[in-house]
Scaffold this active site. Structure first.
Site, mmCIF file in Angstrom:
data_model
loop_
_atom_site.group_PDB
_atom_site.id
_atom_site.type_symbol
_atom_site.label_atom_id
_atom_site.label_comp_id
_atom_site.label_asym_id
_atom_site.label_seq_id
_atom_site.Cartn_x
_atom_site.Cartn_y
_atom_site.Cartn_z
ATOM 1 N N GLY A 158 8.686 -4.378 5.277
ATOM 2 C CA GLY A 158 8.169 -5.040 3.878
ATOM 3 C C GLY A 158 8.735 -5.981 2.895
ATOM 4 O O GLY A 158 8.498 -5.697 2.250
ATOM 5 N N ASP B 39 6.659 -7.967 12.447
ATOM 6 C CA ASP B 39 4.747 -7.176 11.740
ATOM 7 C C ASP B 39 4.893 -5.322 12.084
ATOM 8 O O ASP B 39 5.033 -5.027 13.904
ATOM 9 C CB ASP B 39 3.527 -7.497 12.552
ATOM 10 N N VAL B 40 4.816 -4.443 11.533
ATOM 11 C CA VAL B 40 5.142 -3.217 12.124
ATOM 12 C C VAL B 40 4.393 -2.582 13.083
ATOM 13 O O VAL B 40 4.004 -1.648 12.768
ATOM 14 C CB VAL B 40 5.244 -2.572 10.637
ATOM 15 N N SER C 254 1.457 6.566 -1.889
ATOM 16 C CA SER C 254 1.139 6.012 -3.342
ATOM 17 C C SER C 254 0.306 7.350 -4.096
ATOM 18 O O SER C 254 0.539 8.563 -2.601
ATOM 19 C CB SER C 254 -0.216 5.224 -2.421
ATOM 20 N N TYR D 248 -7.526 3.312 2.401
ATOM 21 C CA TYR D 248 -5.589 3.125 2.065
ATOM 22 C C TYR D 248 -5.303 4.429 1.596
ATOM 23 O O TYR D 248 -4.122 5.069 2.156
ATOM 24 C CB TYR D 248 -5.701 2.033 0.609
ATOM 25 N N ALA D 249 -5.601 5.215 0.160
ATOM 26 C CA ALA D 249 -5.325 6.546 0.189
ATOM 27 C C ALA D 249 -5.688 7.449 1.455
ATOM 28 O O ALA D 249 -4.776 7.986 1.784
ATOM 29 C CB ALA D 249 -6.772 7.013 -1.008
ATOM 30 N N ALA E 230 -5.117 6.656 4.683
ATOM 31 C CA ALA E 230 -3.591 6.335 5.127
ATOM 32 C C ALA E 230 -2.451 6.521 4.814
ATOM 33 O O ALA E 230 -1.707 7.870 5.283
ATOM 34 C CB ALA E 230 -3.135 4.516 5.518
ATOM 35 N N LYS E 231 -2.275 6.651 3.044
ATOM 36 C CA LYS E 231 -1.104 6.776 2.872
ATOM 37 C C LYS E 231 -0.873 8.563 2.444
ATOM 38 O O LYS E 231 0.167 9.441 2.502
ATOM 39 C CB LYS E 231 -0.843 6.198 1.449
HETATM 40 N N1 LIG Z 1 2.511 -1.897 -6.529
HETATM 41 C C1 LIG Z 1 2.321 -0.992 -5.762
HETATM 42 O O1 LIG Z 1 1.875 -0.539 -7.508
HETATM 43 C C2 LIG Z 1 2.244 0.716 -5.319
HETATM 44 C C3 LIG Z 1 2.073 1.282 -5.683
HETATM 45 C C4 LIG Z 1 2.187 2.083 -4.587
HETATM 46 C C5 LIG Z 1 2.048 2.403 -3.745
HETATM 47 N N2 LIG Z 1 2.375 1.234 -3.109
HETATM 48 C C6 LIG Z 1 3.072 0.409 -1.723
HETATM 49 O O2 LIG Z 1 4.072 -0.056 -1.426
HETATM 50 C C7 LIG Z 1 5.148 -0.637 -0.610
HETATM 51 C C8 LIG Z 1 5.079 -1.984 -1.497
HETATM 52 O O3 LIG Z 1 4.316 -2.291 -1.763
HETATM 53 P P1 LIG Z 1 4.399 -3.520 -2.572
HETATM 54 O O4 LIG Z 1 3.648 -3.712 -3.716
HETATM 55 O O5 LIG Z 1 5.818 -4.181 -3.148
HETATM 56 O O6 LIG Z 1 3.367 -4.868 -1.874
HETATM 57 P P2 LIG Z 1 3.606 -6.460 -1.675
HETATM 58 O O7 LIG Z 1 3.903 -7.252 -2.476
HETATM 59 O O8 LIG Z 1 1.870 -6.286 -1.558
HETATM 60 O O9 LIG Z 1 4.487 -6.602 0.007
HETATM 61 C C9 LIG Z 1 4.586 -6.038 0.512
HETATM 62 C C10 LIG Z 1 5.396 -6.573 1.669
HETATM 63 O O10 LIG Z 1 4.810 -6.093 3.187
HETATM 64 C C11 LIG Z 1 4.816 -6.221 4.127
HETATM 65 N N3 LIG Z 1 3.729 -6.892 5.244
HETATM 66 C C12 LIG Z 1 2.455 -6.716 5.003
HETATM 67 N N4 LIG Z 1 2.095 -6.523 6.298
HETATM 68 C C13 LIG Z 1 2.892 -6.145 7.352
HETATM 69 C C14 LIG Z 1 3.097 -5.626 8.359
HETATM 70 N N5 LIG Z 1 1.676 -5.140 9.430
HETATM 71 N N6 LIG Z 1 4.031 -6.180 8.867
HETATM 72 C C15 LIG Z 1 5.478 -5.846 8.465
HETATM 73 N N7 LIG Z 1 5.427 -6.183 6.893
HETATM 74 C C16 LIG Z 1 4.595 -6.163 6.318
HETATM 75 C C17 LIG Z 1 4.664 -8.357 2.947
HETATM 76 O O11 LIG Z 1 5.364 -9.597 4.251
HETATM 77 P P3 LIG Z 1 4.405 -10.772 4.518
HETATM 78 O O12 LIG Z 1 3.230 -10.762 4.042
HETATM 79 O O13 LIG Z 1 4.986 -11.581 4.305
HETATM 80 O O14 LIG Z 1 3.879 -9.901 5.843
HETATM 81 C C18 LIG Z 1 5.777 -8.083 2.166
HETATM 82 O O15 LIG Z 1 6.929 -8.176 1.943
HETATM 83 C C19 LIG Z 1 3.634 -0.724 -0.006
HETATM 84 O O16 LIG Z 1 3.628 0.397 0.498
HETATM 85 C C20 LIG Z 1 2.609 0.115 -1.033
HETATM 86 O O17 LIG Z 1 1.343 0.071 -0.410
HETATM 87 C C21 LIG Z 1 3.040 0.523 -3.866
#
Ligand SMILES: NC(=O)c1ccc[n+]([C@@H]2O[C@H](COP(=O)([O-])OP(=O)(O)OC[C@H]3O[C@@H](n4cnc5c(N)ncnc54)[C@H](OP(=O)(O)O)[C@@H]3O)[C@@H](O)[C@H]2O)c1
Length: 258
Positions: A17, A69-70, A147, A160-161, A163-164
């Protein structure tokens, strides 16, 4: 000497991702630290520019862009194969790919539930399971992204909660099994971090979340990359099976006046 201990402990990393947000920041940080990184997401067209950016930068690490795709085990196996073929091994796996949507629990369909558990939890299983053999060869490192929702729950994000929370449990459980094999497994549980994902999930812009929803500033992707670098470095050698919350602290009270 001190600084050396904070450098990523390995030569090759996969960051899932990594087309945007936190994953992209981690991939760029690792490359800047001299690590060859595989950037991957569901769209080749999304990861190509990230890999090109790393290649064109001063970063000493190389980059390879792979569509993966994971949730698709065959694609994950092919990702690991492509990594080893290109860079000769795999030392660090960052399970960052994740997604969510907001919904009242009553409105989450079986399909919606499955989709979120598949991406966040089962995807983490697939990547870790597929990479295990190579990680064990050289004392590897796994950094999962969960998360704060997975620690304390979150309204309208029960899928989501859950799963995390599963990712946190996987982290602590697998750490027991793999520590004797020299592989450290840890996890980062961020709070709100300013990314495109937050905007999509919350239906509001990062600025709006900061100003109206939480009484604290949002984290930055660089702050999460700092922690990922630490967990992937010898500086965290005594951390095993931990989930570290990186969420700032809410300003819940005004300072009392005398
Ligand atoms: N941002 C926050 O506030 C926050 C808070 C807590 C936890 N997190 C966690 O941190 C991680 C990154 O978050 P983020 O905010 O940076 O997310 P983001 O900006 O939405 O980026 C998500 C990334 O995952 C990729 N992705 C989505 N589904 C996928 C799949 N099935 N297989 C492979 N790649 C996939 C997307 O790329 P494509 O669309 O190109 O596939 C993108 O590169 C996530 O696990 C999220 O749950 C984020």
């Amino acid at each position: 000497m001190t600084t050396e201990r904070f450098r990523v402990d390995g030569e090759v990393a996969i960051v899932t991702g990594s087309s945007s947000g936190i994953g992209r920041a981690i991939a760029e940080r690792f490359a800047a630290d001299g690590v060859d990184v595989v950037v991957c997401s569901r769209e080749q067209g999304n990861v190509d520019p990230v890999a090109e950016g790393i290649e064109e930068s001063d970063a000493p690490g190389d980059a390879l862009a792979v569509e993966c795709d994971v949730t698709d085990r065959e694609a994950v196996d092919a990702l690991v194969e492509a990594t080893v073929e290109e860079f000769g091994g795999l030392d660090v796996l960052v399970n960052n790919a994740g997604a969510s949507f907001m919904a009242n629990f009553d409105d989450i369909s079986p399909n919606g539930w499955e989709t979120i558990v598949d991406i966040n939890l089962t995807g983490t299983y697939h990547c870790t399971n597929a990479a295990g053999e190579h990680l064990k060869e050289g004392g590897g490192i796994v950094v999962n992204l969960s998360s704060v929702a997975g620690v304390q729950g979150a309204p309208y994000m029960s899928h989501y909660a859950a799963a995390k929370s599963g990712v946190n449990a996987l982290t602590s459980s697998l750490a027991f099994e793999w520590a004797p094999e020299g592989v450290r497994v840890n996890c980062i549980a961020p709070g709100f971090v300013a990314t495109e994902g937050v905007e999509d999930q919350m239906g509001v812009s990062a600025e709006e979340v900061d100003r109206e929803t939480v009484d604290r500033r949002m984290g930055t992707v660089e702050e999460i990359a700092d922690l990922a670098q630490f967990l992937a470095s010898p500086a965290s050698s005594y951390l095993v099976g931990e989930t570290i919350e990186a969420a700032g602290k809410p300003a819940i009270m005004e300072e009392p006046t005398a």
